[in-house]
Motif scaffolding. Structure first.
Motif, mmCIF file in Angstrom:
data_model
loop_
_atom_site.group_PDB
_atom_site.id
_atom_site.type_symbol
_atom_site.label_atom_id
_atom_site.label_comp_id
_atom_site.label_asym_id
_atom_site.label_seq_id
_atom_site.Cartn_x
_atom_site.Cartn_y
_atom_site.Cartn_z
ATOM 1 N N ILE A 127 6.067 -1.331 8.003
ATOM 2 C CA ILE A 127 6.123 -0.010 7.387
ATOM 3 C C ILE A 127 7.481 0.173 6.732
ATOM 4 O O ILE A 127 8.511 -0.246 7.273
ATOM 5 C CB ILE A 127 5.904 1.095 8.452
ATOM 6 N N SER A 128 7.477 0.788 5.552
ATOM 7 C CA SER A 128 8.727 1.176 4.903
ATOM 8 C C SER A 128 8.683 2.666 4.637
ATOM 9 O O SER A 128 7.715 3.171 4.064
ATOM 10 C CB SER A 128 8.911 0.423 3.576
ATOM 11 N N ASN A 129 9.741 3.373 5.037
ATOM 12 C CA ASN A 129 9.848 4.801 4.756
ATOM 13 C C ASN A 129 10.822 5.078 3.611
ATOM 14 O O ASN A 129 11.274 6.213 3.433
ATOM 15 C CB ASN A 129 10.281 5.565 6.012
ATOM 16 N N GLU A 130 11.103 4.038 2.829
ATOM 17 C CA GLU A 130 11.889 4.225 1.609
ATOM 18 C C GLU A 130 11.003 4.847 0.538
ATOM 19 O O GLU A 130 9.772 4.858 0.633
ATOM 20 C CB GLU A 130 12.422 2.880 1.110
ATOM 21 N N TRP A 131 11.638 5.330 -0.531
ATOM 22 C CA TRP A 131 10.854 5.775 -1.674
ATOM 23 C C TRP A 131 10.145 4.564 -2.274
ATOM 24 O O TRP A 131 10.702 3.454 -2.301
ATOM 25 C CB TRP A 131 11.747 6.468 -2.698
ATOM 26 N N PRO A 132 8.912 4.746 -2.743
ATOM 27 C CA PRO A 132 8.093 3.590 -3.131
ATOM 28 C C PRO A 132 8.734 2.660 -4.158
ATOM 29 O O PRO A 132 8.606 1.437 -4.049
ATOM 30 C CB PRO A 132 6.824 4.242 -3.693
ATOM 31 N N ASP A 133 9.438 3.229 -5.163
ATOM 32 C CA ASP A 133 10.040 2.348 -6.170
ATOM 33 C C ASP A 133 11.152 1.503 -5.560
ATOM 34 O O ASP A 133 11.289 0.315 -5.881
ATOM 35 C CB ASP A 133 10.538 3.139 -7.379
ATOM 36 N N ASP A 134 11.929 2.090 -4.655
ATOM 37 C CA ASP A 134 12.981 1.319 -3.996
ATOM 38 C C ASP A 134 12.382 0.232 -3.103
ATOM 39 O O ASP A 134 12.878 -0.902 -3.058
ATOM 40 C CB ASP A 134 13.867 2.234 -3.148
ATOM 41 N N ALA A 135 11.330 0.586 -2.384
ATOM 42 C CA ALA A 135 10.691 -0.392 -1.490
ATOM 43 C C ALA A 135 10.101 -1.547 -2.287
ATOM 44 O O ALA A 135 10.244 -2.719 -1.897
ATOM 45 C CB ALA A 135 9.610 0.290 -0.662
ATOM 46 N N LEU A 136 9.447 -1.229 -3.407
ATOM 47 C CA LEU A 136 8.862 -2.300 -4.225
ATOM 48 C C LEU A 136 9.950 -3.172 -4.838
ATOM 49 O O LEU A 136 9.791 -4.400 -4.931
ATOM 50 C CB LEU A 136 7.976 -1.707 -5.334
ATOM 51 N N PHE A 137 11.034 -2.574 -5.258
ATOM 52 C CA PHE A 137 12.135 -3.368 -5.817
ATOM 53 C C PHE A 137 12.616 -4.386 -4.795
ATOM 54 O O PHE A 137 12.875 -5.551 -5.132
ATOM 55 C CB PHE A 137 13.278 -2.448 -6.242
ATOM 56 N N ILE B 97 0.859 -1.176 0.000
ATOM 57 C CA ILE B 97 0.000 0.000 0.000
ATOM 58 C C ILE B 97 0.902 1.235 0.000
ATOM 59 O O ILE B 97 1.638 1.479 0.962
ATOM 60 C CB ILE B 97 -0.927 0.003 1.230
ATOM 61 N N ILE B 98 0.851 2.002 -1.079
ATOM 62 C CA ILE B 98 1.692 3.183 -1.217
ATOM 63 C C ILE B 98 0.917 4.386 -0.697
ATOM 64 O O ILE B 98 -0.070 4.814 -1.289
ATOM 65 C CB ILE B 98 2.092 3.422 -2.694
ATOM 66 N N GLY B 99 1.360 4.902 0.439
ATOM 67 C CA GLY B 99 0.706 6.062 1.032
ATOM 68 C C GLY B 99 0.007 5.727 2.333
ATOM 69 O O GLY B 99 -0.965 4.976 2.348
ATOM 70 N N GLY B 100 0.504 6.289 3.424
ATOM 71 C CA GLY B 100 -0.077 6.018 4.735
ATOM 72 C C GLY B 100 -1.235 6.957 5.049
ATOM 73 O O GLY B 100 -1.250 7.607 6.100
ATOM 74 N N VAL B 101 -2.225 7.000 4.172
ATOM 75 C CA VAL B 101 -3.348 7.928 4.297
ATOM 76 C C VAL B 101 -4.517 7.257 5.014
ATOM 77 O O VAL B 101 -4.447 6.090 5.403
ATOM 78 C CB VAL B 101 -3.764 8.433 2.899
ATOM 79 N N HIS B 102 -5.623 8.008 5.169
ATOM 80 C CA HIS B 102 -6.777 7.475 5.886
ATOM 81 C C HIS B 102 -7.323 6.214 5.237
ATOM 82 O O HIS B 102 -7.738 5.273 5.925
ATOM 83 C CB HIS B 102 -7.875 8.538 5.983
ATOM 84 N N PRO C 123 7.522 7.485 2.237
ATOM 85 C CA PRO C 123 8.728 8.122 2.787
ATOM 86 C C PRO C 123 8.405 9.219 3.795
ATOM 87 O O PRO C 123 9.292 9.664 4.530
ATOM 88 C CB PRO C 123 9.425 8.690 1.546
ATOM 89 N N ARG C 124 7.147 9.640 3.842
ATOM 90 C CA ARG C 124 6.732 10.669 4.796
ATOM 91 C C ARG C 124 6.427 9.979 6.132
ATOM 92 O O ARG C 124 5.368 9.389 6.312
ATOM 93 C CB ARG C 124 5.504 11.407 4.264
ATOM 94 N N GLU C 125 7.356 10.069 7.060
ATOM 95 C CA GLU C 125 7.248 9.316 8.309
ATOM 96 C C GLU C 125 6.033 9.714 9.133
ATOM 97 O O GLU C 125 5.509 8.907 9.912
ATOM 98 C CB GLU C 125 8.526 9.464 9.130
ATOM 99 N N ALA C 126 5.569 10.935 8.963
ATOM 100 C CA ALA C 126 4.380 11.348 9.701
ATOM 101 C C ALA C 126 3.149 10.571 9.252
ATOM 102 O O ALA C 126 2.211 10.374 10.029
ATOM 103 C CB ALA C 126 4.142 12.852 9.527
ATOM 104 N N PHE C 127 3.156 10.115 7.990
ATOM 105 C CA PHE C 127 2.032 9.339 7.469
ATOM 106 C C PHE C 127 2.206 7.850 7.773
ATOM 107 O O PHE C 127 1.287 7.209 8.294
ATOM 108 C CB PHE C 127 1.904 9.551 5.944
ATOM 109 N N ALA C 128 3.353 7.294 7.414
ATOM 110 C CA ALA C 128 3.616 5.868 7.659
ATOM 111 C C ALA C 128 4.348 5.743 8.981
ATOM 112 O O ALA C 128 5.580 5.698 9.040
ATOM 113 C CB ALA C 128 4.433 5.271 6.519
#
Length: 323
Positions: free
Chosen positions: A218-228, A177-182, A203-208
């Motif tokens: 939780i991963s605070n890496e950039w999404p493409d790096d995390a998915l890789f 899930i990309i984005g720690g939103v509601h 990567p926005r720690e306040a969200f994730a």
């Protein structure tokens, strides 16, 4: 196998090595409203200890007795049970049915080296099929998700092919899930209920942040790096929810290079059209663009985050089961 990826083979191997004895019982065929799905497993020790289930309680007692006898004589057996309407009602079904159960004593019927390889494959999260000839008891392992049992791997469906029982052992379903939103906060528990292992990437720690997602990875890496790093495969769904092209677009590009079975992206029809134009400009072909489900989720008129999460989960399951 059952969707919860239980550890019955590993337990059986451990019990056998501890000299407790282990017989594996597996549902190989059902008719009517059987309590447990084909592929469900139960392990029984020489002393009658058991883990797992083949019927939700309806015929476990009889299976345990047969398993203990199989451990004594070293002979596999194929059992058939009828489940009455009353017994079925007791485990939450509207009516009864019939089930066939294979009972396989480890080290006599089930070869120890084969079980060891199966346990290792499952631990490595590889798709593998355990095949058993129900007439002459020959067994083998076939690795997926391609090959002769590709359809069964994709549909997660064990079953009998002529006299051959094909037991599918798939790794757990995953959801990135990309984005720690509601919406993600509502989607995470729904994904877990449906049998997925979710991970939130932002990567926005306040969200994730654990304060928002508890013990969810939780991963605070950039999404493409995390998915890789996650290496999405045919058992992973990817959902982008940030509504920010700087975060979503790289994740989408990376997901399209993988074999993820579902890719859904939040945004209106107009937002999605602009997204497709950006991806085309980056050289993404039309065949890959067609893999993107956007706007994400089934059209159920969802308005709030929880309803949107329900629509996403429904579309993910539809993609998984109807592909």
């Amino acid at each position: 196998m059952s969707p919860d990826f239980n550890d019955i083979p590993a337990i059986a191997l451990e019990w056998h090595r501890a000299r407790k004895g282990a017989a594996i019982a597996t549902v190989v065929q059902t008719w009517g409203s059987a309590p447990r799905a084909v592929g469900s497993m139960l392990v029984v020790s020489r002393d009658g200890d058991m883990q797992g289930s083949v019927s939700g309680g309806c015929v476990e007692g009889a299976v345990v007795v047969e398993a203990m006898e199989a451990l004594e004589d070293g002979t596999p057996r194929l059992l058939e049970f009828g489940v009455s309407d009353d017994e079925a009602f007791a485990v939450g079904l509207a009516c009864g049915g019939t089930i066939k159960v294979l009972v396989d004593p480890v080290g006599h019927g089930m070869p120890l080296d084969l079980l060891t390889e199966l346990v290792a494959a499952r631990a490595a999260k590889r798709s593998v099929a355990l095949t058993t000839d129900l007439k002459i008891w020959d067994r083998g392992l076939t690795y997926g998700p391609t090959g002769p049992w590709a359809d069964r791997f994709m549909s997660d469906k064990s079953g009998i092919e002529q006299d051959l029982f094909v037991g599918i052992h798939n790794p757990p379903l995953r959801m990135a899930i990309i984005g720690g939103v509601h919406i993600a906060q509502a989607l995470v528990p729904m994904a877990r209920i449906a049998g997925f292992e979710p991970i939130v990437i932002d990567p926005r720690e306040a969200f994730a942040h654990p304060d928002r997602f508890g013990d969810t990875p939780i991963s605070n890496e950039w999404p493409d790096d995390a998915l890789f790093a996650l290496k999405p495969d045919h058992r992973m769904a990817v959902v982008t929810l940030t509504h920010d092209p700087k975060l979503d677009d790289p994740a989408i590009e990376m997901a399209l290079k993988t074999k993820c079975f579902y890719l859904g992206c939040l945004g209106s029809t107009r937002t999605h059209a602009k997204r497709l134009d950006r991806l085309r400009a980056l050289g993404v072909g039309e065949a890959n663009l067609a893999r993107i489900n956007g706007p994400v989720g089934l059209d159920i008129g969802a308005k709030n985050p929880s309803e949107i999460a329900i629509s996403i989960m429904a579309e993910v399951i539809s993609a998984l089961r109807q592909r």
